[in-house]
Enzyme design. Structure first.
Site, short mmCIF file in Angstrom:
data_model
loop_
_atom_site.label_atom_id
_atom_site.label_comp_id
_atom_site.label_asym_id
_atom_site.label_seq_id
_atom_site.Cartn_x
_atom_site.Cartn_y
_atom_site.Cartn_z
N CYS A 132 20.35 -41.78 31.92
CA CYS A 132 20.05 -41.14 33.12
C CYS A 132 21.21 -41.45 34.07
O CYS A 132 21.53 -40.28 34.71
CB CYS A 132 18.83 -41.85 33.68
SG CYS A 132 18.25 -40.92 34.96
N CYS A 133 21.80 -42.38 33.94
CA CYS A 133 23.20 -42.65 34.78
C CYS A 133 24.38 -41.75 34.36
O CYS A 133 24.98 -41.18 34.98
CB CYS A 133 23.44 -43.97 34.99
SG CYS A 133 22.53 -45.03 36.04
N CYS A 214 19.82 -44.81 43.52
CA CYS A 214 18.65 -43.94 43.41
C CYS A 214 17.45 -44.55 43.65
O CYS A 214 17.27 -45.63 43.14
CB CYS A 214 18.81 -43.31 41.94
SG CYS A 214 20.16 -42.23 41.79
N CYS A 217 15.29 -46.71 40.71
CA CYS A 217 16.13 -47.83 40.46
C CYS A 217 16.55 -48.57 41.39
O CYS A 217 17.25 -49.64 40.97
CB CYS A 217 17.12 -47.38 39.39
SG CYS A 217 16.58 -46.44 37.83
N CYS A 240 26.09 -48.68 36.89
CA CYS A 240 25.71 -47.35 36.53
C CYS A 240 26.51 -46.81 35.38
O CYS A 240 26.04 -45.81 34.94
CB CYS A 240 25.47 -46.18 37.71
SG CYS A 240 27.14 -45.88 38.49
#
Length: 428
Positions: A132-133, A214, A217, A240
């Site tokens: 995702c990062c 974000c 998280c 990240c």
């Protein structure tokens, strides 16, 4: 809505091997806690018209951005608009732009094709935060900073143990210079600087968010925890993936992976990986732990706070772990090439007799003519690396099984069963 400038074009960067020695000299010259001097040196002497500022617009961002405004308000400031920020962060971008007079704040967005391919539901952060990062932060930033000889970050030594040896100047693997003006700032220094210049606070800071990324998280930090303890809480993850430090303590990001896991009618990103030599059963996450390893380290695995899976191979005695099956987010049944049918039996034991309701996947030599029977035996996910099998699944052209000799469950009646026995099962 953010009113952000348009990014400038990408320019070629030529590596300079002499920078390695220059970095050592710079860190010796600027081994003091003077962030503005470090930034001014980078902008006006070292990387003239060749440097970008990267800001998260988080809890401490106002300090670095104030220094930017003191040196040059027109410097390009890149903000990673991941699509997952708190609304308060987006408001804070506008607040700091107005307060500091920044004229060149640029939003970087993830590639819409990557989002559609890897994170169509927007929930990739739940199962694979590294990827995702990668698609929301690392790739958009890499594409931008590749056109600059260096870039500026707001990292500080005190934030985590991994950053405890952070210098003012770093040389990245592609010979770019990463500048960290706040490297030597303490938490008290940050607070003092904010008060001295009357900088506006991030709206979430006084609510206990000491490091803000974000929204999914990021969590509140308790008294006594390090400021980044609220980032990816409960996971073995501290960065990240944007920052790969010179000391190698921070892992490189997970590369965008090929989709090999077929589940719920589609090929999707697989959050799990195979067990590797040197893995610690008490700390691994999203890893299928071989059944013998689990038995040897049962207490450590049960105490492991991260999601883990179990790998069952031919010859493994599933009965030995029947009471612990619910501990695992996924159970993988290994089908070696030219193996026997014990994988099917293991799957039936786990699904039928022991009532496991989680992901039960087939791994190894998974072929299209096997999948219908694998499904009959309880498997609901398949790791597929055989191209014809992949194509058959994508096109919905798997063979059907109309005749079978081994019953599954309570409803199937094998060929050859005497009529009165068949009626008895049908009426059961």
């Amino acid at each position: 809505m953010l009113d952000l400038a348009v990014a400038s074009g990408v320019r070629a960067h030529k590596p300079d091997k002499l920078r390695e020695l220059g970095i050592m000299s710079l860190n010796g010259m600027f081994d003091e806690m003077d962030g503005v001097a470090v930034l001014r040196q980078a902008v006006e002497e070292l990387l003239v018209d060749d440097i970008a500022i990267v800001s998260s617009f988080g809890a401490d961002s106002s300090v670095l951005l104030h220094m930017v405004s003191e040196v040059n308000k027109d410097l390009p400031v890149y903000f990673l608009e991941t699509g997952k920020h708190f609304p308060e962060t987006l408001d804070y971008v506008e607040t700091l732009k107005r307060h500091l007079g920044l004229t060149n704040v640029i939003a970087l967005h993830p590639d819409s094709k990557d989002i559609e391919r890897f994170d169509p539901k927007g929930d990739l952060w739940e199962t694979d935060p590294d990827s995702c990062c990668h698609i929301r932060k690392t790739e958009p930033l890499d594409a931008t900073v590749s056109g600059f000889g260096g870039w500026v970050t707001g990292r500080k030594r005190y934030q985590t143990a991994e950053r405890g040896v952070l210098p003012h100047f770093e040389l990245t693997s592609d010979d770019r210079i990463k500048v960290n003006p706040l490297a030597y700032f303490s938490d008290a220094d940050i607070t003092t600087y904010k008060l001295k210049y009357g900088l506006p606070e991030h709206p979430l800071y006084n609510k206990g968010y000491k490091s803000i990324g974000c929204a999914p998280c990021t969590s509140v930090v308790a008294e006594g925890e390090d400021p980044r303890a609220g980032r990816w809480r409960g996971l073995n993850k501290k960065e990240c993936g944007i920052h790969f430090d010179f000391n190698g303590a921070i892992a490189k990001p997970m590369a965008a992976q090929e989709l090999n896991l077929f589940k719920d009618g589609a090929f999707i990103a697989d959050p799990f990986r195979a067990w590797g030599e040197g893995d610690d059963p008490g700390t691994v996450r999203y890893t299928h732990i071989p059944l013998p390893v689990f038995l040897e380290h049962r207490e450590a695995v049960l105490a492991n706070p991260h999601p883990v899976g179990l790998l069952v191979s031919p010859g493994d005695n599933v009965e030995l772990v029947k009471g612990d099956l619910d501990r695992f987010s996924s159970i993988a049944i290994n089908f070696p090439a030219f193996g026997d049918g014990r994988g099917y039996s293991s799957s039936r034991l786990i699904a039928e007799r022991y009532g496991y309701k989680g992901e039960l996947r087939a791994v190894g030599d998974v072929l299209h003519d096997q999948i219908p029977h694998m499904r009959r035996c309880g498997m609901n996910a398949f790791v597929v690396k055989h191209e014809p099998t992949r194509k058959a699944l994508e096109e919905g052209k798997l063979a059907t099984v109309d005749l079978f000799y081994q019953p599954v469950g309570l409803t199937e009646v094998p060929v050859g069963t005497r009529p009165f026995l068949r009626r008895a099962l049908e009426n059961a």
